[in-house]
Scaffold this motif. Structure first.
Motif, short mmCIF file in Angstrom:
data_model
loop_
_atom_site.label_atom_id
_atom_site.label_comp_id
_atom_site.label_asym_id
_atom_site.label_seq_id
_atom_site.Cartn_x
_atom_site.Cartn_y
_atom_site.Cartn_z
N LEU A 97 0.80 -1.23 0.00
CA LEU A 97 0.00 0.00 0.00
C LEU A 97 0.83 1.27 0.00
O LEU A 97 0.35 2.33 -0.41
CB LEU A 97 -0.91 0.03 1.23
N THR A 98 2.07 1.19 0.49
CA THR A 98 2.86 2.40 0.73
C THR A 98 4.08 2.48 -0.19
O THR A 98 4.63 1.44 -0.59
CB THR A 98 3.32 2.46 2.19
N PRO A 99 4.54 3.70 -0.51
CA PRO A 99 5.72 3.86 -1.37
C PRO A 99 6.96 3.26 -0.73
O PRO A 99 7.18 3.40 0.48
CB PRO A 99 5.86 5.39 -1.50
N SER A 100 7.76 2.58 -1.54
CA SER A 100 9.01 1.95 -1.09
C SER A 100 8.78 0.98 0.07
O SER A 100 9.68 0.74 0.88
CB SER A 100 10.04 3.02 -0.68
N ALA A 101 7.56 0.45 0.19
CA ALA A 101 7.22 -0.54 1.22
C ALA A 101 7.47 -0.02 2.63
O ALA A 101 7.82 -0.78 3.53
CB ALA A 101 8.02 -1.84 0.99
N THR A 102 7.28 1.29 2.85
CA THR A 102 7.60 1.90 4.15
C THR A 102 6.61 1.53 5.25
O THR A 102 6.93 1.65 6.44
CB THR A 102 7.64 3.42 4.03
N GLY A 103 5.41 1.10 4.89
CA GLY A 103 4.39 0.84 5.91
C GLY A 103 4.39 -0.57 6.47
O GLY A 103 3.74 -0.84 7.47
N GLY A 104 5.14 -1.48 5.86
CA GLY A 104 5.10 -2.88 6.27
C GLY A 104 5.66 -3.14 7.64
O GLY A 104 5.01 -3.74 8.50
#
Length: 345
Positions: A97-104
């Motif tokens: 869901l987030t740019p550059s997978a920052t929210g995972g």
């Protein structure tokens, strides 16, 4: 916190728009493509290969959960596999869901701490897992060159640039994360510097209070890191699970290729192309690298199979969109079960 929440809402709204736009871009990239042809493409797959592709996607989720469980166990915290699979689902879902997978990782950290894992241990688990994941991506590179040395030449000039930049980025990140693990004082300096910067920008007040909290957590962090240094099995085990996760995801389009007329001789090239697609897609900070993955996929696989568009839609549908929806379902079911248990208590 409110700003971060608003950003997440924005990306949740943009996600389906980007997904629809990306699918439309892929479908319209060929004048001969039609959805009826795509359905025929799927229906004529050789028995077993579509199932293998789906199983490879499932193994991707399972392998990350197994990695979390293994690291936690070696650090002295026993966890259930179902619980760890939920952490894995949260990482994959919010990374998409987030740019550059920052929210995972932040989402995973929240679930881990709710399960009773100390904050310092969470930091070590997530950092170690991220390092091993990055190293797994880099480790596949020499393997690809060994089994298919000419794979880089299958791409056009722009794709080659993206893949090269992606490789360098992953290498630099790997070295940086390894330094963070081996030199815990660097964590303190970076965090303290970030607090000072936020205070100067008037984003953060009472720096001393946050600094003290950070100082209180450092002994726990050092203890976890020291345990990791004394336990080589921790490093090798975490790397093995992350390598399994990475290879599983790379095999999804290979299985699709094999099920739709591909040959054993062409399988190494298909695997190599997908490895380069992953490296090149890390360059552009978009949720799920949507658009970039498809561009690299179409460019690389066009020299391997005539059904590039259908292959791209099916492969991406399983490895990304299908995985995303399944991870969301896993979190939803987990939340319902936890809610029912709390209600009973």
């Amino acid at each position: 916190m409110e700003k971060k929440k608003n950003n997440n809402i924005v990306w949740m709204i943009l996600f389906p728009i980007l997904a629809i736009a990306t699918v439309w871009m892929v479908a319209s990239s060929s004048k001969d493509f039609s959805w009826s042809d795509f359905m025929y493409y799927v229906s004529t797959m050789k028995p077993g290969w579509l199932e293998a592709a789906v199983l490879a996607m499932l193994m991707c989720i399972l392998a990350e959960g197994m990695s979390y469980r293994f690291i936690c166990k070696r650090l002295g915290h026993k966890t259930g596999l179902n619980q760890c699979i939920t952490w894995s689902a949260a990482d994959i879902f919010f990374s998409a869901l987030t740019p550059s997978a920052t929210g995972g990782q932040p989402a995973t950290a929240v679930l881990m701490m709710r399960s009773g894992i100390p904050g310092a241990t969470c930091s070590v688990v997530l950092l170690l897992n991220l390092v091993m994941y990055t190293l797994a991506i880099l480790a596949v590179g020499p393997l690809v060159l060994a089994i298919c040395p000419g794979v880089f030449e299958l791409f056009g000039p722009l794709s080659k640039v993206l893949v090269a930049i992606g490789f360098v980025m992953q290498l630099v990140l790997s070295l940086f994360f390894i330094i963070l693990i081996l030199r815990d004082q660097l964590i303190w300096r970076i965090a303290d510097g970030a607090l000072s910067l936020l205070e100067k920008l008037r984003i953060l007040r009472k720096k001393g209070e946050y600094r003290q909290k950070l100082a209180n957590k450092m002994p726990e962090y050092r203890a976890c890191v020291e345990l990791g240094r004394k336990d080589p099995k921790l490093i090798f085990g975490a790397f093995a699970f992350n390598l399994l996760q990475r290879v599983s995801l790379l095999l999804v389009p290979v299985f699709v290729y094999m099920g739709t007329g591909g040959t054993i001789q062409g399988a190494p090239a298909a695997f190599g192309v997908q490895s380069c697609v992953v490296l090149g897609s890390n360059v552009v900070p978009l949720p799920g690298a949507m658009g970039v993955v498809e561009y690299l996929f179409l460019d690389g696989y066009s020299n391997i199979t005539p059904n590039t568009v259908s292959m791209a839609l099916l492969s991406r549908g399983i490895s990304f969109y299908g995985c995303f929806l399944l991870c969301g379902l896993i979190m939803l079911v987990s939340r319902i079960i936890i809610g029912l248990r709390n209600k009973e208590k």
